[in-house]
Design a protein around this motif. Structure first.
Motif, PDB file in Angstrom:
ATOM      1  N   THR A  15      -4.487   2.915  -1.494  1.00  0.00           N
ATOM      2  CA  THR A  15      -3.908   2.744  -2.823  1.00  0.00           C
ATOM      3  C   THR A  15      -2.887   1.621  -2.761  1.00  0.00           C
ATOM      4  O   THR A  15      -2.009   1.637  -1.895  1.00  0.00           O
ATOM      5  N   THR A  66      -8.018  -3.848 -13.664  1.00  0.00           N
ATOM      6  CA  THR A  66      -7.219  -2.671 -14.002  1.00  0.00           C
ATOM      7  C   THR A  66      -6.175  -3.030 -15.048  1.00  0.00           C
ATOM      8  O   THR A  66      -5.713  -4.178 -15.121  1.00  0.00           O
ATOM      9  N   THR A 120      -0.192  -1.147  -4.955  1.00  0.00           N
ATOM     10  CA  THR A 120       0.595  -1.376  -6.166  1.00  0.00           C
ATOM     11  C   THR A 120       1.299  -2.709  -6.041  1.00  0.00           C
ATOM     12  O   THR A 120       1.423  -3.254  -4.935  1.00  0.00           O
ATOM     13  N   TRP A 121       1.782  -3.248  -7.151  1.00  0.00           N
ATOM     14  CA  TRP A 121       2.407  -4.563  -7.155  1.00  0.00           C
ATOM     15  C   TRP A 121       3.393  -4.645  -8.306  1.00  0.00           C
ATOM     16  O   TRP A 121       3.465  -3.767  -9.174  1.00  0.00           O
ATOM     17  N   ASN A 122       4.152  -5.720  -8.321  1.00  0.00           N
ATOM     18  CA  ASN A 122       5.197  -5.916  -9.323  1.00  0.00           C
ATOM     19  C   ASN A 122       4.769  -6.985 -10.330  1.00  0.00           C
ATOM     20  O   ASN A 122       4.627  -8.148  -9.962  1.00  0.00           O
ATOM     21  N   THR A 125      -3.353  -1.146 -15.211  1.00  0.00           N
ATOM     22  CA  THR A 125      -2.096  -0.675 -14.654  1.00  0.00           C
ATOM     23  C   THR A 125      -1.864  -1.367 -13.315  1.00  0.00           C
ATOM     24  O   THR A 125      -2.791  -1.916 -12.716  1.00  0.00           O
ATOM     25  N   ASN A 126      -0.614  -1.328 -12.834  1.00  0.00           N
ATOM     26  CA  ASN A 126      -0.291  -2.022 -11.586  1.00  0.00           C
ATOM     27  C   ASN A 126      -0.453  -1.115 -10.361  1.00  0.00           C
ATOM     28  O   ASN A 126       0.270  -1.242  -9.383  1.00  0.00           O
ATOM     29  N   VAL A 127      -1.422  -0.200 -10.443  1.00  0.00           N
ATOM     30  CA  VAL A 127      -1.779   0.670  -9.316  1.00  0.00           C
ATOM     31  C   VAL A 127      -3.293   0.732  -9.258  1.00  0.00           C
ATOM     32  O   VAL A 127      -3.965   0.873 -10.289  1.00  0.00           O
ATOM     33  N   SER A 172       0.849  -1.189   0.000  1.00  0.00           N
ATOM     34  CA  SER A 172       0.000   0.000   0.000  1.00  0.00           C
ATOM     35  C   SER A 172       0.884   1.238   0.000  1.00  0.00           C
ATOM     36  O   SER A 172       1.831   1.338   0.776  1.00  0.00           O
ATOM     37  N   THR A 173       0.572   2.189  -0.865  1.00  0.00           N
ATOM     38  CA  THR A 173       1.367   3.408  -0.979  1.00  0.00           C
ATOM     39  C   THR A 173       0.650   4.633  -0.436  1.00  0.00           C
ATOM     40  O   THR A 173       1.247   5.698  -0.313  1.00  0.00           O
ATOM     41  N   SER A 174      -0.652   4.493  -0.135  1.00  0.00           N
ATOM     42  CA  SER A 174      -1.417   5.620   0.391  1.00  0.00           C
ATOM     43  C   SER A 174      -2.582   5.080   1.205  1.00  0.00           C
ATOM     44  O   SER A 174      -3.162   4.038   0.872  1.00  0.00           O
TER      45      SER A 174
END
Length: 205
Positions: free
Chosen positions: A114, A146, A116-118, A148-150, A105-107
């Motif tokens: 929010t 999605t 994100t992943w790899n 995108t990866n976010v 989680s970035t946010s």
């Protein structure tokens, strides 16, 4: 072939460590080790890692792991050793649709997180699912798609504990298994938990 394992690094906070997977032609000769893939983002918490053996084209018959853990000088001049722990090693064929990893989680707001992943393969789309803590993503959860990866997961209840999973959509090669969970609490500190598995990327024979 692919290899999955759980690993963690303990020791002085400034230590760094890595795990190399490779192949040997002679188990009695360390110089015959040919590295193929590496994990270098070890943490003090057990995490699952996937290493690929696909690039190897040699004739070696012995799979090997090389651990690199460097100690550091401590605050009071003492040398602090570093130790790498490994568990649950599985070797199998590489799946046609590889699952993503490093879900974080970035946010974090009171009503949203929010994530994100790899990406790990040739996927063009991902499915993200969120549900109550401990839910099974193969049975319940709210799935979001999605390109995108976010992804922002909103309309959440502040202070509620949620689990988040992600998987890849590889088109004709189908879906990967779910990766996760990432446990989040909107409006509060985010923490991780990856000890509850839902399927395996590599399955033992």
């Amino acid at each position: 072939r692919c290899l999955t394992l759980y690993a963690k690094l303990t020791g002085y906070s400034q230590n760094t460590g890595s795990i190399e997977v490779g192949v040997m032609t002679n188990v009695d000769d360390s110089t015959s080790f040919v590295p193929v893939d590496i994990v270098s983002n070890l943490t003090s918490i057990y995490k699952e890692y996937e290493l690929s053996l696909e690039p190897y084209e040699g004739l070696g018959n012995y799979l090997a792991l090389r651990l690199n853990a460097a100690g550091s000088e401590g605050e009071y001049g003492y040398y602090m050793a570093a130790t790498i722990f490994i568990d649950s090693v599985v070797v199998d064929h590489m799946p046609s649709c590889r699952r993503p990893n490093d879900l974080v989680s970035t946010s974090n707001t009171p009503t949203s997180v929010t994530v994100t992943w790899n990406p790990k393969g040739h996927e063009e789309q991902w499915a993200v699912t969120i549900g109550d803590y401990g839910f099974d993503p193969n049975e319940t959860g709210h799935v979001h798609l999605t390109d995108t990866n976010v992804m922002v997961l909103d309309n959440l209840v502040s202070g509620t504990i949620y689990d988040v999973y992600v998987r890849a959509n590889c088109g004709g090669d189908g879906y990967s298994v779910w990766y996760g969970p990432l446990t989040v609490i909107p409006g509060l500190i985010i923490f991780r938990s990856e000890e509850r598995r839902v399927g395996k990327e590599c399955r033992s024979r």
